[in-house]
Design a protein around this motif. Structure first.
Motif, PDB file in Angstrom:
ATOM      1  N   ALA A 116       0.789  -1.342  -0.062  1.00  0.00           N
ATOM      2  CA  ALA A 116       0.094   0.018  -0.004  1.00  0.00           C
ATOM      3  C   ALA A 116       0.655   1.230   0.101  1.00  0.00           C
ATOM      4  CB  ALA A 116      -0.860  -0.135   1.174  1.00  0.00           C
ATOM      5  N   VAL A 124      -1.816  -4.443  -1.532  1.00  0.00           N
ATOM      6  CA  VAL A 124      -3.113  -4.353  -2.413  1.00  0.00           C
ATOM      7  C   VAL A 124      -2.752  -5.070  -3.694  1.00  0.00           C
ATOM      8  CG1 VAL A 124      -3.663  -2.475  -4.201  1.00  0.00           C
ATOM      9  CG2 VAL A 124      -3.149  -1.906  -1.658  1.00  0.00           C
ATOM     10  N   GLU A 155      -6.432   3.537  -3.132  1.00  0.00           N
ATOM     11  CA  GLU A 155      -6.469   2.694  -2.092  1.00  0.00           C
ATOM     12  C   GLU A 155      -7.147   2.785  -0.783  1.00  0.00           C
ATOM     13  OE1 GLU A 155      -2.012   2.022  -1.577  1.00  0.00           O
ATOM     14  OE2 GLU A 155      -2.001   1.339  -3.610  1.00  0.00           O
ATOM     15  N   SER A 183      -9.561  -3.313  -6.917  1.00  0.00           N
ATOM     16  CA  SER A 183      -8.538  -3.574  -6.016  1.00  0.00           C
ATOM     17  C   SER A 183      -8.868  -3.888  -4.877  1.00  0.00           C
ATOM     18  CB  SER A 183      -8.106  -1.886  -6.149  1.00  0.00           C
ATOM     19  OG  SER A 183      -7.514  -1.510  -7.161  1.00  0.00           O
ATOM     20  N   ARG A 185      -7.488  -4.485  -0.683  1.00  0.00           N
ATOM     21  CA  ARG A 185      -6.299  -4.313   0.134  1.00  0.00           C
ATOM     22  C   ARG A 185      -6.527  -5.054   1.387  1.00  0.00           C
ATOM     23  NH1 ARG A 185      -4.483   1.543   1.971  1.00  0.00           N
ATOM     24  NH2 ARG A 185      -3.196   0.889   3.911  1.00  0.00           N
TER      25      ARG A 185
END
Length: 189
Positions: A116, A124, A155, A183, A185
């Motif tokens: 990240a 990520v 993010e 995406s 995380r």
């Protein structure tokens, strides 16, 4: 048209892919032939040569690799595009690392795995649906984590995103729409 690694032109039962070893643009045009039928032309845009902001951009000698893949499906184009761009490297078994993240199906392609940007230690994972249909896929991280959330490209968690289904073995399942980029995380434990 902007593209990465490959472009595919197809019809039911037959397709052709043009693969390249970098990020180039593509020019795809379709013309109608006299007497009926169409012709599709695919070209690589290898050099841009803009004048602004750098008037010397793309000047000089260039090297590139490309390949033509007749009879290709979209899945073939993706696999061969990655193979051309990221050829296999032989590693000593003592130093070879296990994959950071794997997925259980061919429709979901993992494009990037990175730390990240905020330096928190979180991981990520960016993936996309590559075959043009809806799919559910399970990601298997090769690291310990306490959970995963869908994020935007900066993010940040997306509040109204489809939920991520977590499993006891640490894997997570997500749903993807056709060609959707997602995406995730993962919070490292």
């Amino acid at each position: 048209m902007y593209g990465h690694r490959w472009v595919h032109v197809g019809e039911p039962g037959y397709g052709v892919a043009v693969l390249n070893d970098a990020t180039y643009g593509h020019d795809v045009s379709r013309t109608t032939r006299e007497g009926g039928g169409t012709t599709t032309t695919v070209r690589l845009s290898l050099v841009r040569a803009p004048r602004i902001p750098d008037p010397e951009a793309d000047q000089g000698r260039h090297r590139f690799t490309y390949a033509l893949l007749p009879g290709a499906t979209v899945q073939d184009a993706i696999a061969e595009g990655y193979a051309l761009n990221l050829p296999l490297r032989v590693a000593d078994a003592r130093t070879a690392a296990a994959p950071l993240v794997t997925t259980d199906g061919p429709a979901a392609a993992i494009e990037a795995v990175k730390q990240a940007d905020d330096r928190s230690g979180d991981v990520v994972v960016r993936l996309y649906e590559s075959l043009g249909g809806r799919t559910r896929t399970t990601l298997h991280p090769g690291f310990a984590h306490t959970g995963a959330v869908v994020t935007d490209l900066l993010e940040r968690p997306v509040a109204d995103a489809e939920p991520v289904t977590a499993h006891e073995d640490g894997s997570v399942t997500v749903s993807l729409r056709p060609f959707q980029i997602l995406s995730l995380r993962f919070t490292r434990s």
